[in-house]
Design an enzyme around this catalytic site. Structure first.
Site, PDB file in Angstrom:
ATOM      1  N   ASP A 193      11.362 -37.332  62.340  1.00 55.81           N
ATOM      2  CA  ASP A 193       9.953 -36.972  62.255  1.00 55.81           C
ATOM      3  C   ASP A 193       9.051 -38.044  62.854  1.00 55.81           C
ATOM      4  OD1 ASP A 193      10.728 -34.685  60.891  1.00 55.81           O
ATOM      5  OD2 ASP A 193      10.617 -35.668  58.942  1.00 55.81           O
ATOM      6  N   ASP A 234      14.020 -27.914  62.810  1.00 57.30           N
ATOM      7  CA  ASP A 234      13.519 -28.278  61.487  1.00 57.30           C
ATOM      8  C   ASP A 234      13.291 -27.043  60.619  1.00 57.30           C
ATOM      9  OD1 ASP A 234      13.333 -30.812  60.498  1.00 57.30           O
ATOM     10  OD2 ASP A 234      11.154 -30.914  60.572  1.00 57.30           O
TER      11      ASP A 234
END
Length: 494
Positions: free
Chosen positions: A393, A340
Site C-alpha cells: 500500500d 486488493d
C-alpha cells in the site's frame, strides 16, 4: 466484544475477552458503571433446564451445547440470574445469534460467550470453593486513534523521502549525461548504460507478472501459515531490512564531508565485489539491529525496530525500482487495484474467509502477523491491538508518486505547475479515506488500494490531459531533452 474482569476471593485476577450475543441486555461501556456480581456454576452444566441451585442476581456459568443460546438465556433469566456466561467448546469465539423461526427472543439479561480455556479456568476456581466475582462491560473503540495519525504520517513521509532521493538521482544522472555529450563528442557513449546503472525499470509485462506472482505468494502464505513459516518470513524480512538500512545509512552519511572519503574508497570482497569502506563500517550495526529485533520481536516495543527496518526497505525499493512512464504505472496500479479487492472481498466466496486479512493478522501462526507491514499500537483503544499498513500500500502508489517528481525535476516544473504535489496530496487523501472507511465499517479490513489508486492515478491522468502532457507522460515518461550544442573544429585548427 466484552471484557470480563474477575476477582478471586476479593483479589483482582485475570481479565478475559468474550463476545456478546446479538440478543439480550446491552452491557455498560465503562468499567466503573458495571456491576460486580458473584459467579455461580450452572446445574445442570448446559443450563438447558431449570437450575437446581437458587439464584438471586448471580452470573451463571454454563457450557455450550444441547440447546440454543436463547433457550439457555431464557432459563437463566427465569432462574434469577443477572447474566449468563457460556463456555465455548473451542478456544476461538463464536457469534451467538438467534436460531431461525425463534420467537422467545425478548431476553432481559446479558449473554456472553467465553473461549474454552477462559471458561475452564473460572470453572476450576468455582469447583475449588473459591469466591469468584465478575464485572462485565463492553468498551467502545474511539472513532479515531492517534496511532492512525502517526501511521498516516509514516506512510506519507516514507514516500516523500523516497521520491526526493529518486528524483535527485535521476537529475544527477541527467547532468552526467550532458557532461558526457559535451566532453566526448568523438567517442561512443553508451547512454542506456549510464542511465540505468543500478536502476530497474519495470515494463508492462513485468507489472502484470508482479501481481500474478504476488497472488500466488499470498495463497502460499495462507495455506502454509504456521509458526515455522512465519519464522522463515522473519529471516527474509531481516535480510531485506539489513540491505535497506545499510543503503539508506550509507547514502545519508555520504552527504557529510567527513564520511565522503570512506564512501568513495572501495575494497574487493569475495562474493560481493567492490564494497566501500563506509558500507563495511555500517554493515555490522545493521546486521546487529536486525538480529536484536528478530530475537526480541515479541516484546511490547519491538514494533519500533520493525518499522525502522520496513521504512528503510521501502525507501530502498522505491529508489531502485522505477516505472519508466505513465503507461506502465497505470497498468501496475490497475492490476494492484483488482488484486486488493479480490483478495480482501471476493476471496471469501472460495476460501470462506478473507485471505488477505487472515494473512495480515497471522491467524493460525501464533504470531501477531507477518513482518512485511508497518504497525503502531493503538494508544487509546481499550481493546489494544495495532494499526497496520502493508508494504504494497506504500510501494505501489509510491512508484507513481516518485515518477511524478522525477518528471517535474527533469521538466524544470515548480511544485504548483508540476505533478508531484498533486500526486502526493492524492495519496495522502486516499489513505485518509481508507482509515475513514475502516472506522465506518467497525474495524473490518479494507483494501487500501481500493481508495488510494483512484485518487493518485485519477489525479495524474486528469492533470496530464488538461495540461497537454499526457502523450509524453504515457509513452516517454520524461520531457524531451535537446542535446547540448557541440562545436566541431577542423583538423589542424587552433
Amino acid at each position: 466484544m466484552v471484557k470480563v474482569a474477575t476477582y478471586i476471593n476479593g483479589v483482582e485476577d485475570n481479565e478475559y475477552v468474550g463476545v456478546g450475543a446479538r440478543f439480550g441486555l446491552t452491557l455498560e461501556s465503562k468499567e466503573k458503571h458495571a456491576n460486580l456480581s458473584t459467579l455461580a456454576l450452572a446445574d445442570p452444566p448446559d443450563c438447558c433446564s431449570k437450575p437446581r441451585n437458587k439464584l438471586s442476581g448471580e452470573v451463571i456459568l454454563a457450557h455450550r451445547g444441547n440447546c440454543s443460546f436463547t433457550a439457555k438465556a431464557n432459563v437463566a433469566e427465569d432462574a434469577g440470574a443477572s447474566a449468563i456466561l457460556i463456555i465455548n467448546n473451542q478456544t476461538e469465539l463464536f457469534k451467538m445469534v438467534c436460531e431461525v423461526n425463534e420467537t422467545d427472543v425478548k431476553i432481559g439479561i446479558a449473554a456472553v460467550m467465553l473461549p474454552q480455556d477462559a471458561g475452564a479456568s473460572l470453572e476450576k476456581y468455582l469447583t475449588s470453593s473459591s469466591t469468584v466475582k465478575v464485572q462485565l462491560y463492553s468498551p467502545r473503540r474511539p472513532v479515531v486513534d492517534v496511532a492512525e495519525v502517526f501511521l498516516w504520517l509514516m506512510a506519507v513521509g516514507t514516500i516523500l523521502c523516497a521520491s526526493y532521493w529518486s528524483a535527485w538521482s535521476a537529475r544527477e544522472a541527467a547532468i552526467e549525461q550532458d557532461k558526457l555529450l559535451k566532453d566526448g563528442s568523438d567517442e561512443f557513449i553508451d547512454m542506456d548504460g549510464v542511465r540505468s546503472s543500478g536502476i530497474v525499470n519495470i515494463n508492462t509485462a513485468s507489472a502484470i507478472l508482479f501481481v500474478v506472482i504476488a497472488s500466488c505468494f499470498l495463497v502460499m502464505l495462507y495455506k502454509l501459515m504456521s509458526y515455522w513459516f512465519i519464522e522463515v518470513l522473519v529471516v527474509l524480512f531481516c535480510i531485506g531490512g539489513v540491505e535497506g538500512l545499510q543503503t539508506c545509512l550509507v547514502a545519508l552519511l555520504s552527504c557529510f564531508r567527513w564520511f565522503q572519503p570512506a564512501g568513495e574508497s572501495f575494497i574487493k570482497v569475495p562474493f560481493f565485489g567492490a564494497v566501500s569502506y563506509l558500507t563495511l563500517a555500517v554493515s555490522p550495526f545493521c546486521i546487529a539491529f536486525a538480529v536484536v529485533w528478530a530475537v526480541f520481536r515479541r516484546v511490547s516495543f519491538a514494533w519500533i525496530g520493525q518499522d525502522i527496518l520496513g521504512i528503510a526497505l521501502i525507501i530502498t525499493v522505491l529508489q531502485i525500482v522505477r516505472v519508466p512512464n505513465l503507461k506502465v504505472g497505470t497498468v501496475l496500479l490497475s492490476c494492484a487495484f483488482l488484486y486488493d479487492i479480490f483478495w480482501v472481498f471476493v476471496s471469501k466466496w472460495w476460501f470462506k474467509e478473507s485471505v488477505m486479512i487472515v494473512v495480515a493478522r497471522g491467524d493460525k501462526s501464533g504470531e501477531d502477523g507477518i513482518p512485511m507491514l508497518l504497525k503502531i499500537p493503538r494508544m487509546f483503544d481499550p481493546w489494544g491491538g495495532y494499526s497496520i499498513i502493508g508494504f504494497g500500500d506504500i510501494i505501489l502508489p509510491g512508484l507513481l508518486v516518485a515518477f511524478s517528481l522525477r518528471y517535474d525535476w527533469l521538466a524544470k516544473k515548480n511544485l504548483r505547475a508540476g505533478y508531484f504535489l498533486w500526486a502526493m496530496t492524492a495519496y495522502g487523501l486516499g489513505l485518509l479515506i481508507t482509515y475513514a472507511a475502516l472506522n465506518m465499517m467497525d474495524g473490518h479490513g479494507q483494501p487500501a488500494l481500493l481508495y488510494i489508486v483512484p485518487f493518485t492515478l485519477g489525479t495524474f491522468l486528469t492533470l496530464g490531459r488538461q495540461r497537454g502532457d499526457l502523450k509524453t507522460l504515457w509513452t516517454m515518461g520524461e520531457p524531451e531533452r535537446h542535446c547540448p550544442h557541440i562545436q566541431f573544429q577542423p583538423p589542424g585548427s587552433q
